[in-house]
Design a protein around this motif. Sequence first.
Motif, PDB file in Angstrom:
ATOM      1  N   ILE A  59       0.838  -1.202   0.000  1.00 20.71           N
ATOM      2  CA  ILE A  59       0.000   0.000   0.000  1.00 20.71           C
ATOM      3  C   ILE A  59       0.873   1.252   0.000  1.00 20.71           C
ATOM      4  N   ALA A  60       1.902   1.248   0.863  1.00 19.97           N
ATOM      5  CA  ALA A  60       2.793   2.410   0.941  1.00 19.97           C
ATOM      6  C   ALA A  60       3.554   2.616  -0.374  1.00 19.97           C
ATOM      7  N   VAL A  64       3.491   5.763  -2.972  1.00 19.95           N
ATOM      8  CA  VAL A  64       4.673   6.453  -3.497  1.00 19.95           C
ATOM      9  C   VAL A  64       4.612   6.512  -5.020  1.00 19.95           C
ATOM     10  N   LEU A  65       4.205   5.400  -5.641  1.00 14.91           N
ATOM     11  CA  LEU A  65       4.126   5.341  -7.101  1.00 14.91           C
ATOM     12  C   LEU A  65       3.096   6.333  -7.639  1.00 14.91           C
ATOM     13  N   ALA A  91       0.916   9.354   0.776  1.00 16.43           N
ATOM     14  CA  ALA A  91       1.570   8.735   1.932  1.00 16.43           C
ATOM     15  C   ALA A  91       0.707   8.867   3.182  1.00 16.43           C
ATOM     16  N   LEU A  92       0.014   9.992   3.328  1.00 14.26           N
ATOM     17  CA  LEU A  92      -0.860  10.200   4.485  1.00 14.26           C
ATOM     18  C   LEU A  92      -1.998   9.182   4.487  1.00 14.26           C
ATOM     19  N   LEU A 155      11.776   8.020  -2.333  1.00 11.70           N
ATOM     20  CA  LEU A 155      12.397   6.726  -2.600  1.00 11.70           C
ATOM     21  C   LEU A 155      13.399   6.376  -1.510  1.00 11.70           C
ATOM     22  N   HIS A 156      14.045   7.394  -0.953  1.00 11.99           N
ATOM     23  CA  HIS A 156      14.969   7.156   0.166  1.00 11.99           C
ATOM     24  C   HIS A 156      14.204   6.625   1.374  1.00 11.99           C
ATOM     25  N   ALA A 157      13.013   7.187   1.638  1.00 12.45           N
ATOM     26  CA  ALA A 157      12.175   6.705   2.738  1.00 12.45           C
ATOM     27  C   ALA A 157      11.722   5.276   2.475  1.00 12.45           C
ATOM     28  N   ALA A 158      11.394   4.968   1.211  1.00 10.86           N
ATOM     29  CA  ALA A 158      10.984   3.616   0.840  1.00 10.86           C
ATOM     30  C   ALA A 158      12.129   2.632   1.065  1.00 10.86           C
TER      31      ALA A 158
END
Length: 305
Positions: A59-60, A64-65, A91-92, A155-158
């Motif tokens: 889902i996350a 992002v996508l 994201a929220l 993407l860094h958070a992913a």
Amino acid sequence: MGWEVFKLTQYEEIKKGEKGAWVSIAAYLVLSSIKLWIGYTFLSGALVADGYNNLTDIIASVAVLIGLKISQKPPDVDHPYGHFRAETIAALIASFIMATVGLQVIIDTGRKLIGGDFEAPNLLTAWVAIGAAIVMLIVYSYNSRLAKKINNAALHAAAKDNLSDALVSIGAAVGIIGAQFGWTWLDPVAALAVGLIICKTAWEIFYSSTHALTDGIDEKVLKKLHTTVANTKGVRAITDLKARVHGNNVLVEIIVQVDPELSLIEGHTICDEIERRLFKKHNILNVNVHVEPLEPEQKTSEYNI
């Protein structure tokens, strides 16, 4: 100039970030299916919880996508700054779904712990968890390198989430292996820990998203920006400095004071230099600089949020 050329390729770099999101989605789809099937078949609550954890990650990643897709839309009349905040909104929404799944895992595992009905899972489930951890470490390495290459915060958070998932799978494996030695309660405890990690991740995404949507920004970031501007040749004082997060970008507004004897062209040159330095040192692409003549008696402010 360098930062202007970079700005033209910004949307191309966002598109490159989609590759990382697709890699994560593919990995999570395969791993969550295997974990849930093996976990339910061979009675491992920890592996089942880890499987649900990967479902929330799907889902996350989809969020992002979607955010990356919408962010590629150029500015228009209604969105002069572009559509970069679509990623934050997605994201929220994902954080609420993740919290729901995490709470359900905690509730189900809590009931099992209270009931005291423990059973040692098959050792196969531990090998599945270990294999999943190795896969996620590979995905983490790929997304981390790609995020650094294109300088994409989402993407860094992913990628950080990929690393967290690898550690969760290792924790699930430890719980399963411990159950083989008679500590059958360790498997549901590991499942409970996974549920708490899901909720913790959901809270972190919720907090960072709402903070960005309400124009919040880290005070340390403002101090660094202030220092860079203050050290720019020709800047005599800074009367105001504001910044806010806009998707993967930071928008900065600055009011500086310069020598009142400078010409318009010299003042404009100082503005260009401020923009160049903020891009070079902090990768800031959107800067609005206002120049005023120096007024010695006017009290300057350090920064504003």
